[in-house]
Design an enzyme around this catalytic site. Sequence first.
Site, short mmCIF file in Angstrom:
data_model
loop_
_atom_site.label_atom_id
_atom_site.label_comp_id
_atom_site.label_asym_id
_atom_site.label_seq_id
_atom_site.Cartn_x
_atom_site.Cartn_y
_atom_site.Cartn_z
CE LYS A 64 -4.29 -1.57 2.12
NZ LYS A 64 -5.27 -1.24 3.17
CB ALA A 128 -1.08 5.09 15.82
NE ARG A 152 2.33 -2.98 19.97
CZ ARG A 152 2.49 -3.99 19.13
NH1 ARG A 152 2.32 -5.24 19.55
NH2 ARG A 152 2.79 -3.78 17.86
CB THR A 153 4.25 2.11 19.68
OG1 THR A 153 4.37 0.68 19.68
CG2 THR A 153 5.61 2.75 19.66
#
Length: 276
Positions: A64, A128, A152-153
Site C-alpha cells: 500500500k 495508529a 501500544r506505541t
Amino acid sequence: MFPLGLIGYPLSHSLSPWIHQSFFEKVDLSGTYKLYEIEPEIFSVKLSEIKEKVVGFNVTLPYKEKIISYIDKLDETATGSGAVNTVVKKGSDWIGYNTDGIGYIRSLLNDYPTLFNDKQLRVLLIGAGGAARGIFHALLLNGVKNIDITNRTLEHAEQLVEDFSSTTNIYSLDAISKHLEHYDLIIQTTSVGMAPKDQEAIICLDAIKKTAIVSDIVYRPLETNLLKEARKQGAHIHYGHTMLLHQAAYAFEIWTGKTVSLDTMAEELQIKLKGS
Ligand code: ATR
C-alpha cells in the site's frame, strides 16, 4: 469491458473477486477482477506486466505504501492517509486513491445516519497504523473534531497526530480505561482480535458509556471479542465487514463511474464470512 484486479502478497481468502463480480452484475457492466499475487523480489517487473492488462486495480498488504513510487499522481485521499489501495488509469496516467477512510465513514453513516449531527461527538481511535491514519483523515474531513488516540506505541500515535496538526489526547492502552466513559464512538483499527487469535481484545470495555457505538474494522470473525463485549455492555456496535463492502463500492465508482446499491450484500457477505 473493465479488466480489474488486486495486487498483494499473499492473497489467499480474498473476498474482493466475489464483491466486484457482484457489482458488475448489479450495474450490468462487463468486467473481470483477478488476483495478482506478486512476490516482493519481482514486484517491479510483475507490476509492469499487470499494468498492460488492467484499467485499474486494488492494492493490499504489503504494497500500500510501496506502490506510491510506481504511479503518476495521488488523490487527496492517498496523500492524506499516506497509503494507496486503489489505482485507476486516466489517459496515460496511473492515479492512486485510498478508499478505506471514505468507505469506513459511509459504512458507519449507513448504520448511524445522524451520527455527525452531534458536533460535540467524542471519538476514540484505537491504533495508529495505516488504517487508523485513513480513518482519522476521513473523520477530520467530515468535521469530527474531538478525536483521541490510544495505541501500544505512543510514538506512533504522536507521529500521526503531528502529521495532521490536530489537538488530540494520546493515551497508552493501559491508561485509556480511566477515560472510556467520555467517548461516543470507539473505533478499533488494529489487527488485534483477528482470527486465529480471536480470543484477544485490545482493551477492556467495562467503563464505556452505555450509549456508545463500538466499531471494529476486523471482520474475521464477523463479531470480534471486542464487539461481543460491547454488546454485553448494552452499547451499539458497527461491524468491520460493512467497511469492506463500502470501500470496495467506492473503488468500483472510481473505476467505472457507477454507483452500486449495496442492499442485500452485507447479509450475503456475512454468510460468506461465516462459511470461510
Ligand atoms: P495497518 O496498516 O493494517 O493499520 P499497521 O500499520 O501495521 O497495520 O498498524 C498496526 C496497528 O496495530 C498499530 O497501531 C499497532 O500498534 P503499534 O503502533 O504499537 O505497533 C497495532 N498493533 C498490532 N499488533 C498489536 C498488538 N498485539 N497489540 C497492540 N497493538 C497492536
